[in-house]
Design a protein around this motif. Sequence first.
Motif, short mmCIF file in Angstrom:
data_model
loop_
_atom_site.label_atom_id
_atom_site.label_comp_id
_atom_site.label_asym_id
_atom_site.label_seq_id
_atom_site.Cartn_x
_atom_site.Cartn_y
_atom_site.Cartn_z
N THR A 139 0.87 -1.16 0.00
CA THR A 139 0.00 0.00 0.00
C THR A 139 0.91 1.22 0.00
N GLY A 140 0.46 2.34 0.53
CA GLY A 140 1.33 3.51 0.57
C GLY A 140 0.55 4.77 0.85
N ILE A 141 1.20 5.89 0.60
CA ILE A 141 0.60 7.22 0.76
C ILE A 141 0.61 7.92 -0.58
N THR A 142 -0.53 8.50 -0.93
CA THR A 142 -0.62 9.35 -2.12
C THR A 142 -0.95 10.77 -1.70
N ILE A 143 -0.14 11.73 -2.11
CA ILE A 143 -0.47 13.14 -1.94
C ILE A 143 -1.18 13.58 -3.22
N MET A 144 -2.39 14.07 -3.04
CA MET A 144 -3.26 14.32 -4.18
C MET A 144 -3.74 15.77 -4.18
N GLN A 145 -3.77 16.39 -5.35
CA GLN A 145 -4.39 17.70 -5.52
C GLN A 145 -5.89 17.47 -5.61
N MET A 146 -6.63 17.93 -4.63
CA MET A 146 -8.04 17.57 -4.53
C MET A 146 -8.89 18.23 -5.61
N ASP A 147 -9.88 17.46 -6.08
CA ASP A 147 -10.92 18.01 -6.93
C ASP A 147 -12.27 17.61 -6.34
N ALA A 148 -13.34 17.82 -7.09
CA ALA A 148 -14.68 17.61 -6.53
C ALA A 148 -15.06 16.13 -6.41
N GLY A 149 -14.29 15.22 -7.00
CA GLY A 149 -14.62 13.81 -6.94
C GLY A 149 -14.17 13.17 -5.63
N LEU A 150 -14.50 11.89 -5.46
CA LEU A 150 -14.10 11.14 -4.28
C LEU A 150 -12.72 10.54 -4.51
N ASP A 151 -11.69 11.23 -4.01
CA ASP A 151 -10.30 10.79 -4.13
C ASP A 151 -9.91 10.58 -5.59
N THR A 152 -10.32 11.50 -6.45
CA THR A 152 -10.06 11.37 -7.89
C THR A 152 -9.03 12.37 -8.42
N GLY A 153 -8.49 13.22 -7.56
CA GLY A 153 -7.61 14.29 -8.02
C GLY A 153 -6.26 13.80 -8.53
N ASP A 154 -5.54 14.71 -9.18
CA ASP A 154 -4.21 14.38 -9.71
C ASP A 154 -3.24 14.05 -8.59
N MET A 155 -2.36 13.10 -8.86
CA MET A 155 -1.37 12.67 -7.88
C MET A 155 -0.11 13.53 -7.99
N LEU A 156 0.40 13.96 -6.84
CA LEU A 156 1.61 14.76 -6.80
C LEU A 156 2.82 13.95 -6.32
N LEU A 157 2.58 13.04 -5.38
CA LEU A 157 3.67 12.27 -4.79
C LEU A 157 3.12 10.96 -4.28
N VAL A 158 3.84 9.87 -4.53
CA VAL A 158 3.43 8.55 -4.07
C VAL A 158 4.60 7.88 -3.36
N LEU A 159 4.37 7.45 -2.11
CA LEU A 159 5.39 6.72 -1.35
C LEU A 159 4.82 5.35 -1.00
N PRO A 160 5.44 4.26 -1.49
CA PRO A 160 4.91 2.92 -1.22
C PRO A 160 5.27 2.43 0.17
N CYS A 161 4.52 1.42 0.63
CA CYS A 161 4.75 0.82 1.94
C CYS A 161 4.34 -0.65 1.87
N ARG A 162 5.20 -1.53 2.33
CA ARG A 162 4.91 -2.97 2.32
C ARG A 162 3.89 -3.32 3.42
N ILE A 163 3.00 -4.25 3.11
CA ILE A 163 2.10 -4.81 4.12
C ILE A 163 2.66 -6.17 4.52
N ALA A 164 3.10 -6.28 5.77
CA ALA A 164 3.67 -7.53 6.26
C ALA A 164 2.57 -8.56 6.48
N PRO A 165 2.91 -9.86 6.43
CA PRO A 165 1.89 -10.91 6.53
C PRO A 165 1.04 -10.86 7.80
N HIS A 166 1.59 -10.34 8.89
CA HIS A 166 0.84 -10.34 10.15
C HIS A 166 0.41 -8.93 10.56
#
Length: 324
Positions: A139-166
Amino acid sequence: MRLIFAGTPEFAQTALVALHAAGHEIVLVLTQPDRPAGRGMKLQPSPVKQWALDHAVPVAQPRSLRLEGKYPEDAAAARQTLLDAKADAMIVAAYGLILPQWVLDLPPRGCLNIHASLLPRWRGAAPIHRAIEAGDTQTGITIMQMDAGLDTGDMLLVLPCRIAPHDTTAVLHERLADLGGQAIVQALASLDQLPRQPQPLEGVNYAHKIDKAEAALDWALSAEVLARRIRAFDPFPGMTVPLATASGVETLKLWQAVAEAAEKTAAETVQPGTVLSADASGVRVACGEGQLCLTQLQRPGGKRLGAADFLRGCPLQPGQRLVA
């Protein structure tokens, strides 16, 4: 920058702390109205509001921001407060209110959202829970320039993060909260250089809000699916199963479990929800596919206990069924 910060829970507070530590001026905080909590059900400030109070930052708690909605007086007052703040940008993290277009258009640098997923996967209210429930490995974090949609805005920065099995939602939440603070500070430091990337049209799905009704465990599902749900619903709402006792039926909460392959004979003859064995290593229960080894359980009013301690106070026997 002069920033308005809109957020409510601990996830948002972590980002707020990071922004303040990076030297940004928080001129106004927007957060949800106080909610009753605790045994006395007294009104409690949100974690974001508490930070603002501790740092003498002005706070606004409108019930709505829609000028033509249910609470137009709240929205009108908030509009003037936002105008008076003269902020460069608004940072939004798990705020809980939909921002109408007039809010999105107000700050010169717009509104930036800290979203806990790799968009466009898991748009919506519960991206951390749903990623674990689905068995995602990243998964990760997305920094997004917001628009009127539900989490539909343009992406500015994406940082990934591993999901461990437990990983549980509680554990992954803390890791993503820290990453969210890091990401928004990084984004603001180079805002003019970050390219705005439209979200891909493929891979869109929605992380619907967690409903308490989802807590009831269905033994007809596979052990793997149930193990993921138990991790996804920790700390809220917690997966539950009924237990028949001499005094009636009580509801157990399940907090840790491991999916195991069931013996072929058991899979053919034992109904889902039947206890196969119960010892210090765990309570093994037949599922629609495989078996689930429960290693941490909780009785009503009690504490979370490992299997050995739980069984000393609540012995379970092979053949017993954990169903309504």
